[in-house]
Write an enzyme that holds these catalytic residues in place. Structure first.
Site, PDB file in Angstrom:
ATOM      1  CG  ASP A  91      -2.738   4.551   4.552  1.00 20.96           C
ATOM      2  OD1 ASP A  91      -3.700   4.423   5.340  1.00 20.96           O
ATOM      3  OD2 ASP A  91      -2.613   3.848   3.530  1.00 20.96           O
ATOM      4  CD1 TRP A 111      -1.925  -2.243   2.013  1.00 21.90           C
ATOM      5  CD2 TRP A 111      -2.856  -1.482   0.128  1.00 21.90           C
ATOM      6  NE1 TRP A 111      -2.868  -3.154   1.615  1.00 21.90           N
ATOM      7  CE2 TRP A 111      -3.458  -2.719   0.466  1.00 21.90           C
ATOM      8  CE3 TRP A 111      -3.279  -0.816  -1.018  1.00 21.90           C
ATOM      9  CZ2 TRP A 111      -4.466  -3.295  -0.309  1.00 21.90           C
ATOM     10  CZ3 TRP A 111      -4.276  -1.387  -1.793  1.00 21.90           C
ATOM     11  CH2 TRP A 111      -4.861  -2.607  -1.442  1.00 21.90           C
ATOM     12  CE  LYS A 118      -7.823  -2.390   6.568  1.00 20.80           C
ATOM     13  NZ  LYS A 118      -7.688  -3.633   5.790  1.00 20.80           N
TER      14      LYS A 118
END
Length: 360
Positions: free
Chosen positions: A166, A99, A190
């Site tokens: 992030d 990511w 999450k």
């Protein structure tokens, strides 16, 4: 049989958040109209938006000079939105996983990108150390938790330039000093809700500084004007996802806030990592000092590789859900986000111990 949800995201949510959302879908705010049908301009929904923002500010102690936005598109959309709003000439990125690598790729559309360090040489199994952050960059971007590889930056670093993070998979799992960051963003699916909404926390004085013209929806100023009167409602927000976020944050607040979550998460991670280190049939894949408290990755120990499928089936029979490792790395991954209970982790530990006794 009780099911134990270790999915990496979407993942387990607080039961009370699920139940209250089910009721709101039937009848939102005693209006006689369901959550999925209401206008986002009704007073009831405007209240939910305002309360959700206020809980973010309270739980993370977010100063007033920061805007809080709830946007669509997921964290992947923010990979280019961040760069569009913040990158004038050069940006620096720490590459700690897929990511982070994708975020850097998107930023290259807007200017020079320097990868200050990478752990790709060892399949992202550690967090790079002793790198130099270039002071001529507009910002330094980090991904604080790496869901696929099970590594985490567990502290708020001092950074000589604007720090952007992030925090998709570890936000609300520990206290965060927001003042050390220029911008924090992430997908909700999450710790703070379901897929469908993305959070952005940004220092207002940084907006509108890039030299390029921005499309309306890409420009952060569209979603957080100085007066903060529209609460990120330039367009229709993803109401159902934000409502679940609202209910999830209520649960976090009722259970000790981020300090409470931190204690829960440390206990769960310690329990599971201790078993991995003790059990002769398993071995962890991340460097011990960088082990994630959110995503615990492990594989069969040398000599037991042929038992992987057997353990997967064994665990499934005992109610373990979502422990298969990411397709790019294999093995196993137990995601133990905020709503995962200690009893769920204990059930997995018991399962691992039983499997060891039967196969030694």
């Amino acid at each position: 049989m009780k099911m134990h949800n270790f999915n990496a995201g979407p993942c387990c949510l607080p039961k009370q958040a699920i139940e209250s959302t089910i009721e709101a879908i039937r009848n939102f705010d005693n209006t006689g109209i369901g959550l999925l049908e209401i206008s986002h301009r009704t007073p009831g929904w405007e209240r939910i938006m305002a309360e959700t923002e206020q809980m973010w500010r309270e739980l993370l102690n977010i100063p007033e000079e920061y805007a809080v936005m709830f946007l669509g598109g997921g964290a992947s959309t923010q990979f280019f939105t961040v760069a569009a709003n913040m990158l004038n000439k050069k940006a620096a990125y720490l590459q700690t996983g897929v990511w982070a690598k994708k975020a850097a790729k998107e930023a290259k559309f807007y200017g020079e990108v320097e990868i200050v360090a990478s752990s790709e040489d060892k399949t992202y199994s550690y967090i790079p150390k002793n790198y130099t952050i270039p002071t001529d960059a507009d910002y330094f971007h980090i991904t604080t938790n790496n869901t696929i590889y099970g590594t985490e930056i567990k502290y708020d670093m001092d950074c000589p330039i604007n720090l952007i993070a992030d925090m998709s998979s570890d936000i609300m799992s520990r206290p965060v000093d927001v003042k050390k960051y220029a911008l924090i963003y992430g997908g909700a699916q999450k710790n703070v809700g379901p897929a469908g909404v993305t959070f952005v926390i940004v220092r207002k004085d940084l907006l509108g500084k890039v030299e390029r013209p921005l499309q309306t929806m890409v420009d952060y100023r569209t979603h957080c004007p100085e007066e903060q009167k529209n609460h990120s409602m330039f367009n229709t927000p993803p109401v159902s996802a934000i409502f679940v976020m609202h209910e999830t944050l209520k649960w976090v607040k009722e259970n000790g806030g981020v300090e409470g979550m931190y204690k829960r998460n440390c206990a769960k991670a310690e329990l599971l990592y201790n078993e991995i280190d003790r059990n002769s049939m398993f071995v962890g894949t991340a460097a011990k000092e960088d082990r994630s408290r959110m995503n615990v990755c492990f594989v069969m120990a040398p000599g037991y590789e042929d038992k992987q499928d057997a353990f997967m089936a064994f665990a499934k029979e005992r109610g373990m859900v979502g422990i298969k490792g990411h397709r790019s790395v294999g093995g196993f991954r137990a995601s133990i986000y905020n709503a995962c209970e200690l009893e769920d982790v204990q059930a997995l530990v018991d399962c691992m111990q039983e499997f060891e006794k039967l196969n030694k």
